[in-house]
Design an enzyme around this catalytic site. Sequence first.
Site, PDB file in Angstrom:
ATOM      1  N   GLY A 114       0.834  -1.334   0.070  1.00 12.54           N
ATOM      2  CA  GLY A 114      -0.065  -0.001   0.126  1.00 12.54           C
ATOM      3  C   GLY A 114       0.820   1.358  -0.094  1.00 12.54           C
ATOM      4  N   GLU A 231      13.372  -4.432  -5.045  1.00 12.66           N
ATOM      5  CA  GLU A 231      12.394  -4.791  -6.136  1.00 12.66           C
ATOM      6  C   GLU A 231      13.095  -4.594  -7.678  1.00 12.66           C
ATOM      7  OE1 GLU A 231       8.807  -2.354  -5.808  1.00 12.66           O
ATOM      8  OE2 GLU A 231       7.717  -3.568  -7.429  1.00 12.66           O
TER       9      GLU A 231
HETATM   10  C1  FAD Z   1      -0.198  -3.179 -12.817  1.00  8.87           C
HETATM   11  C2  FAD Z   1       0.237  -2.129 -11.770  1.00  8.87           C
HETATM   12  C3  FAD Z   1       0.391  -2.760 -10.334  1.00  8.87           C
HETATM   13  C4  FAD Z   1       0.745  -2.011  -9.405  1.00  8.87           C
HETATM   14  N1  FAD Z   1       1.022  -2.286  -8.218  1.00  8.87           N
HETATM   15  C5  FAD Z   1       0.956  -1.548  -7.136  1.00  8.87           C
HETATM   16  C6  FAD Z   1       1.180  -2.137  -5.680  1.00  8.87           C
HETATM   17  O1  FAD Z   1       0.990  -3.229  -5.585  1.00  8.87           O
HETATM   18  N2  FAD Z   1       1.223  -1.106  -4.631  1.00  8.87           N
HETATM   19  C7  FAD Z   1       1.309   0.220  -4.874  1.00  8.87           C
HETATM   20  O2  FAD Z   1       1.569   0.708  -4.114  1.00  8.87           O
HETATM   21  N3  FAD Z   1       1.401   0.558  -6.214  1.00  8.87           N
HETATM   22  C8  FAD Z   1       1.098   0.135  -7.366  1.00  8.87           C
HETATM   23  N4  FAD Z   1       1.219   0.396  -8.433  1.00  8.87           N
HETATM   24  C9  FAD Z   1       1.353   1.481  -8.896  1.00  8.87           C
HETATM   25  C10 FAD Z   1       2.609   2.314  -9.222  1.00  8.87           C
HETATM   26  O3  FAD Z   1       3.481   2.153  -8.179  1.00  8.87           O
HETATM   27  C11 FAD Z   1       2.439   3.537  -9.972  1.00  8.87           C
HETATM   28  O4  FAD Z   1       1.480   3.364 -10.826  1.00  8.87           O
HETATM   29  C12 FAD Z   1       3.690   4.168 -10.361  1.00  8.87           C
HETATM   30  O5  FAD Z   1       4.529   4.506  -9.209  1.00  8.87           O
HETATM   31  C13 FAD Z   1       3.611   5.380 -11.166  1.00  8.87           C
HETATM   32  O6  FAD Z   1       2.610   6.286 -10.693  1.00  8.87           O
HETATM   33  P1  FAD Z   1       1.204   7.070 -11.273  1.00  8.87           P
HETATM   34  O7  FAD Z   1       0.423   5.839 -11.587  1.00  8.87           O
HETATM   35  O8  FAD Z   1       0.534   7.688 -10.122  1.00  8.87           O
HETATM   36  O9  FAD Z   1       1.875   7.924 -12.527  1.00  8.87           O
HETATM   37  P2  FAD Z   1       2.410   9.359 -12.420  1.00  8.87           P
HETATM   38  O10 FAD Z   1       3.336   9.204 -11.533  1.00  8.87           O
HETATM   39  O11 FAD Z   1       1.192   9.986 -12.331  1.00  8.87           O
HETATM   40  O12 FAD Z   1       3.120   9.207 -13.831  1.00  8.87           O
HETATM   41  C14 FAD Z   1       2.305   9.533 -15.336  1.00  8.87           C
HETATM   42  C15 FAD Z   1       3.266   9.689 -16.268  1.00  8.87           C
HETATM   43  O13 FAD Z   1       4.056  10.811 -15.935  1.00  8.87           O
HETATM   44  C16 FAD Z   1       5.623  10.335 -16.128  1.00  8.87           C
HETATM   45  N5  FAD Z   1       6.146  11.257 -14.973  1.00  8.87           N
HETATM   46  C17 FAD Z   1       5.855  11.408 -13.597  1.00  8.87           C
HETATM   47  N6  FAD Z   1       6.609  12.044 -12.933  1.00  8.87           N
HETATM   48  C18 FAD Z   1       7.795  12.371 -13.912  1.00  8.87           C
HETATM   49  C19 FAD Z   1       8.756  13.094 -13.904  1.00  8.87           C
HETATM   50  N7  FAD Z   1       9.347  13.683 -12.669  1.00  8.87           N
HETATM   51  N8  FAD Z   1       9.607  13.429 -15.215  1.00  8.87           N
HETATM   52  C20 FAD Z   1       9.277  12.959 -16.405  1.00  8.87           C
HETATM   53  N9  FAD Z   1       8.238  12.035 -16.341  1.00  8.87           N
HETATM   54  C21 FAD Z   1       7.424  11.694 -15.190  1.00  8.87           C
HETATM   55  C22 FAD Z   1       5.382   9.086 -15.597  1.00  8.87           C
HETATM   56  O14 FAD Z   1       6.809   8.409 -16.206  1.00  8.87           O
HETATM   57  C23 FAD Z   1       4.301   8.555 -16.233  1.00  8.87           C
HETATM   58  O15 FAD Z   1       4.602   8.292 -17.860  1.00  8.87           O
HETATM   59  C24 FAD Z   1       1.029  -0.702  -9.515  1.00  8.87           C
HETATM   60  C25 FAD Z   1       0.756   0.133 -10.997  1.00  8.87           C
HETATM   61  C26 FAD Z   1       0.337  -1.045 -11.857  1.00  8.87           C
HETATM   62  C27 FAD Z   1       0.176  -0.335 -13.538  1.00  8.87           C
END
Ligand code: FAD
Length: 384
Positions: A114, A231
């Site tokens: 989480g 990880e």
């Molecule tokens: C299949 C799957 C399983 C997951 N399982 C878990 C889980 O079990 N537990 C958990 O806690 N989370 C989990 N996640 C969440 C995952 O860790 C996040 O989706 C990930 O960290 C990206 O965050 P976000 O989705 O908020 O995207 P954002 O951070 O909003 O990113 C959106 C886009 O913007 C880009 N971006 C963001 N910041 C920057 C920057 N500074 N410079 C350039 N580009 C940038 C990113 O690369 C991406 O392309 C999971 C996600 C998926 C898809």
Amino acid sequence: MRAALAEMLPDDIRERQRVITTQNPPLEDQRRWFAILDGKGWSVPGWPVEFGGPGWSPLRRFIFEDVFHALDAPEFHWSGTHMVGPVIYTFGSAAQKERFLPRIRSGEIIWAQGFSEPGSGSDLASLRTHARLQGDRYIVNGQKIWTSGAYEADWGFFLVKTDLTVKPQRGISFLLMDMKTPGLTIRRIRQLNGEAHLCEVFLDNVEVAAENLVGEPGQGWTYAKFLLDHERTTSSFIFWSKRELARARRIAAAEMLDGRPLAEDPAFRARLIRIEADLLALEWSVLRVLANEKGAFSPGVAASILKVRGSELQQAITELHVDLIGARAMRYFEPEPAAREPSSEWPEHVPGRTTIAQITRASTIYGGAKQVQKNILAKLAFGL
Ligand SMILES: Cc1cc2nc3c(=O)[nH]c(=O)nc-3n(C[C@H](O)[C@H](O)[C@H](O)COP(=O)(O)OP(=O)(O)OC[C@H]3O[C@@H](n4cnc5c(N)ncnc54)[C@H](O)[C@@H]3O)c2cc1C
């Protein structure tokens, strides 16, 4: 190892795994398999002897995981064995070690991670879930999202804010929660590929005993970074990719084009060989890291490189599967293993390939998004 593992792995589990149509093995198979592995002390290959692991060298562990995947054994439940387990034995209290480590080793407790929240993914330190200490309990309020497998997890490890007065990274703590605690609600998210493995977790005045906080309050960011580095190094998924590339070869041998197997098609062969070469290069890079070879860059840089290359290759391989099965890839949702009897039109190598290719799109997002990893590389490796 190959002989021992082959004898230990039950035939029915192996068969279900061989024709699996989703990314996640059935939980019952995973638990049963882990209880068997635990009997031999092999369920947590990365752990030191002191905490019930085999205490293997990195190379021995590499060989084990390679053989393990090649045999079609169900995947580790990573969140316990590869994530929270190492955090607990490195930073946890004696009571936490005693309570949780044996039950992680045996597969009895399945964990959810989480961390992410709506608005806090890449920028994780901005998370807002809050835990307020009241006597000997924390009162937790907030929301998590993308929590993989939360609906079937027994426990979760959560990042929560315990101090709002300091800079964000300093106010985060690492809290263990029983997923059945009153006030904790789980909602599954319907995914594009037809599965609903990801979840939202709502925390509404959830009471958690203070003894479930790992290490020191305010140190959660340090523990989370330790966990994510772990990880990322392992998430090159090299063993998974090798197994799936072997599957691509089998599909290509079975699928025909103009009366000849696709495996003989020059365009397909060129694509396969390119991926094979890239995968071999990645495998050698992983081995270099494991051998602690002195390189120009820090281990954090290596972890990010392995993560980026590993996830790109997973996508290249699953896209190859989809292309090999042609128009039948359009029927993309195959949630049930062996949902239909194989036929000449739908042989067993067809179902599930698109479902898995679609979830593999996420490999460049979870565990640290690719663009963010590239930012890390630019800074740490090239000083940009
Ligand atoms: C299949 C799957 C399983 C997951 N399982 C878990 C889980 O079990 N537990 C958990 O806690 N989370 C989990 N996640 C969440 C995952 O860790 C996040 O989706 C990930 O960290 C990206 O965050 P976000 O989705 O908020 O995207 P954002 O951070 O909003 O990113 C959106 C886009 O913007 C880009 N971006 C963001 N910041 C920057 C920057 N500074 N410079 C350039 N580009 C940038 C990113 O690369 C991406 O392309 C999971 C996600 C998926 C898809």
